[in-house]
Design a protein around this motif. Structure first.
Motif, PDB file in Angstrom:
ATOM      1  N   SER A   1     -18.020  -3.706 -10.873  1.00  0.00           N
ATOM      2  CA  SER A   1     -16.978  -2.687 -11.078  1.00  0.00           C
ATOM      3  C   SER A   1     -16.049  -3.061 -12.219  1.00  0.00           C
ATOM      4  O   SER A   1     -15.596  -2.205 -12.982  1.00  0.00           O
ATOM      5  CB  SER A   1     -16.168  -2.488  -9.797  1.00  0.00           C
ATOM      6  OG  SER A   1     -17.023  -2.059  -8.762  1.00  0.00           O
TER       7      SER A   1
ATOM      8  N   PHE B   1     -12.713  -6.333  -3.705  1.00  0.00           N
ATOM      9  CA  PHE B   1     -12.697  -4.975  -3.176  1.00  0.00           C
ATOM     10  C   PHE B   1     -14.081  -4.386  -3.321  1.00  0.00           C
ATOM     11  O   PHE B   1     -14.521  -4.070  -4.404  1.00  0.00           O
ATOM     12  CB  PHE B   1     -11.685  -4.123  -3.940  1.00  0.00           C
ATOM     13  CG  PHE B   1     -11.465  -2.783  -3.323  1.00  0.00           C
ATOM     14  CD1 PHE B   1     -10.425  -2.576  -2.429  1.00  0.00           C
ATOM     15  CD2 PHE B   1     -12.322  -1.726  -3.607  1.00  0.00           C
ATOM     16  CE1 PHE B   1     -10.230  -1.342  -1.840  1.00  0.00           C
ATOM     17  CE2 PHE B   1     -12.136  -0.482  -3.018  1.00  0.00           C
ATOM     18  CZ  PHE B   1     -11.080  -0.297  -2.133  1.00  0.00           C
TER      19      PHE B   1
ATOM     20  N   THR C   1     -17.089  -2.104  -3.546  1.00  0.00           N
ATOM     21  CA  THR C   1     -17.332  -0.713  -3.913  1.00  0.00           C
ATOM     22  C   THR C   1     -18.116  -0.025  -2.796  1.00  0.00           C
ATOM     23  O   THR C   1     -19.132  -0.540  -2.339  1.00  0.00           O
ATOM     24  CB  THR C   1     -18.151  -0.674  -5.221  1.00  0.00           C
ATOM     25  OG1 THR C   1     -17.435  -1.405  -6.200  1.00  0.00           O
ATOM     26  CG2 THR C   1     -18.383   0.746  -5.686  1.00  0.00           C
TER      27      THR C   1
ATOM     28  N   ASP D   1     -22.052   2.353 -11.462  1.00  0.00           N
ATOM     29  CA  ASP D   1     -21.645   1.143 -10.747  1.00  0.00           C
ATOM     30  C   ASP D   1     -22.028   1.351  -9.292  1.00  0.00           C
ATOM     31  O   ASP D   1     -21.613   2.326  -8.673  1.00  0.00           O
ATOM     32  CB  ASP D   1     -20.124   0.974 -10.890  1.00  0.00           C
ATOM     33  CG  ASP D   1     -19.571  -0.107  -9.971  1.00  0.00           C
ATOM     34  OD1 ASP D   1     -20.300  -1.079  -9.694  1.00  0.00           O
ATOM     35  OD2 ASP D   1     -18.409   0.033  -9.551  1.00  0.00           O
TER      36      ASP D   1
HETATM   37 MG   LIG Z   1     -17.762  -2.985  -7.098  1.00  0.00          MG
END
Ligand SMILES: [Mg+2]
Ligand SMILES: Nc1nc2c(ncn2[C@@H]2O[C@H](COP(=O)(O)OP(=O)(O)OP(=O)(O)O)[C@@H](O)[C@H]2O)c(=O)[nH]1
Length: 426
Positions: free
Chosen positions: A172, A190, A192, A212
């Motif tokens: 990301s 974090f 995705t 992504d």
């Molecule tokens: Mg990610």
């Protein structure tokens, strides 16, 4: 929320009816016909929108209806056309007829508009029917019916290049620095949860769409983690950027990571492993990454392209983007190995579908049905002899007599059409 499959009901609008009306003026005993035509019913049109990446809106909408056209009015005034209803969907959306799974449209381009349910045409008013033979027709035509259909809609994101790799390897972060996409990344890892798309500009070359993906883990192809749910979204990508973390903080061994992810791609049935990969060694700014990269490279021969990058200090990203765009140019589109063309029926409107279906219900009785019959029947207002004659003439012109003869009908037999009972006269 990311939604990639929905079922909805759509209904296009009925066309407005034409009307029967006559001019009435002082001192003019017999005015001519002045009934106007009905307006068109609204169509349901699906439109590709590159700004969208989920079918969420439709999930909540459940049904989409278009309005009916207005009926014709006196003084030859045409009823207003109803507005078409535009349904915006992301690129990569396929629209199926529910049940038969017939493909009605495949939306792949921004602005691509596909009429999925056409609105009924406006019926003609009696003015339109006046002729030298009949100066005062007292019949009209009803508007065409709207079309009601259950749809199954599926989204497979359209991206040229897909980012794959274990969770937290920096995918990301890469899409954020390489493209206009701004997925959520926090200081803490974090994860995705939904695919993100971004457009990558390549100086002097064609830009491309980068996806992504949520991180893959061992067992992804068997449904572990978010894996399988999203692997299908890289089916249509042509090039994969395989991100392998070099930072010792990952605690996993880079080459093992690499092999595990490829194993998952192999087990998934869309030839994913056959896509060319660019291997990216990520987080090269972290201490100890260089040593891991040297060890990692030993597993490959000299010619294998491995691009060491750091998204944080912006190292080597230009080279990565450039290599991806070069690979894209030379890579064809991929299809699923067992993709059977047979169960993929392109939708084409076929006049022959609108034919007659004749059933002999007794020796001397024939029942006539079929799309054409229904269409004409719905359009006709069979209250007057004149419109009945027009209805039958249209059927005969379309070849009904021949079809009845083929079915064995003889002069004097009874022909049933909807709620009408007629006699076959040779
Ligand atoms: Mg990610
Ligand atoms: N030092 C350093 N840290 C990075 C780099 N790229 C990403 N990170 C950090 O690594 C963590 C995970 O990055 P993400 O981009 O969210 O990783 P991801 O691959 O998208 O992870 P998932 O979405 O879970 O699959 C974040 O804390 C980032 O700040 C880099 O080049 N150098």
């Amino acid at each position: 929320m990311f939604i990639d499959e929905v079922d909805i009901l759509i209904k296009s609008g009925k066309g407005g009816d034409g009307i029967v009306s006559f001019r009435r003026e002082k001192h003019v005993p017999l005015g001519g016909p002045n009934g106007g035509d009905g307006g068109k019913g609204g169509s349901i049109v699906f439109v590709g929108d590159e700004g969208m990446s989920t079918l969420l809106d439709l999930k909540f909408q459940k049904h989409v209806y278009a309005k009916a056209g207005e009926n014709g009015m006196r003084k030859k005034m045409k009823g207003a056309d109803a507005k078409d209803v535009l349904v915006k969907v992301p690129l990569g959306t396929t629209i199926y007829r529910e049940g038969t799974r017939e493909v009605l449209a495949d939306i792949t381009e921004h602005g691509q508009a596909e009429i999925i349910a056409k609105g009924g045409h406006g019926g003609r008013g009696n003015t339109t029917f006046s002729s030298s033979r009949n100066k005062a027709p007292n019949f009209q035509e009803n508007g065409g019916q709207g079309i009601e259909m259950n749809l199954h809609i599926e989204l497979k994101l359209l991206a040229d290049v897909g980012l794959i790799g274990f969770p937290s390897v920096g995918k990301s972060t890469l899409i954020t620095v390489l493209s206009n996409s701004r997925p959520k990344i926090a200081d803490y890892p974090f994860t995705t949860l939904i695919p993100n798309l971004g457009v990558v500009q390549v100086p002097g070359r064609q830009s491309f769409v980068l996806a992504d993906m949520p991180g893959l883990i061992k067992g992804a192809s068997e449904g572990l983690g978010l894996g399988i749910q999203f692997l299908k979204h890289i089916e249509r990508t042509r090039v994969l950027i395989h991100v392998v973390e070099m930072s010792p903080e990952s605690l996993r061994e880079p080459y093992e990571d690499y092999v595990t992810i490829n194993e998952e791609l192999k087990n998934y049935d869309y030839n994913l492993l056959e896509r060319p990969q660019i291997i990216v060694a990520s987080k090269m700014d972290v201490e100890g990454a260089e040593e891991r990269l040297i060890a990692f490279k030993k597993h490959f021969d000299e010619d294998t392209l491995i691009i060491p990058v750091s998204a944080i200090v912006n190292d080597n990203l230009k080279e990565l983007v450039y290599e991806a765009s070069i690979l894209l140019e030379t890579t064809p589109f991929f299809y699923k190995k067992d993709e059977v063309v047979d169960d993929y029926v392109e939708y084409t409107y076929n006049e022959e579908d609108m034919d007659f279906v004749i059933n002999r219900i007794s020796d001397v009785t024939f029942d006539v049905k079929g799309a054409l019959v229904e269409k004409l029947y719905n359009r006709a207002n069979l209250d007057t002899d004149e419109s009945l004659t027009i209805f039958i003439t249209k059927l005969r012109k379309a070849g009904l007599d021949d079809r009845l003869r083929d079915a064995g009908a003889k002069s004097g037999d009874t022909i049933i059409i909807m709620d009408l009972e007629l006699e076959f006269v040779e």
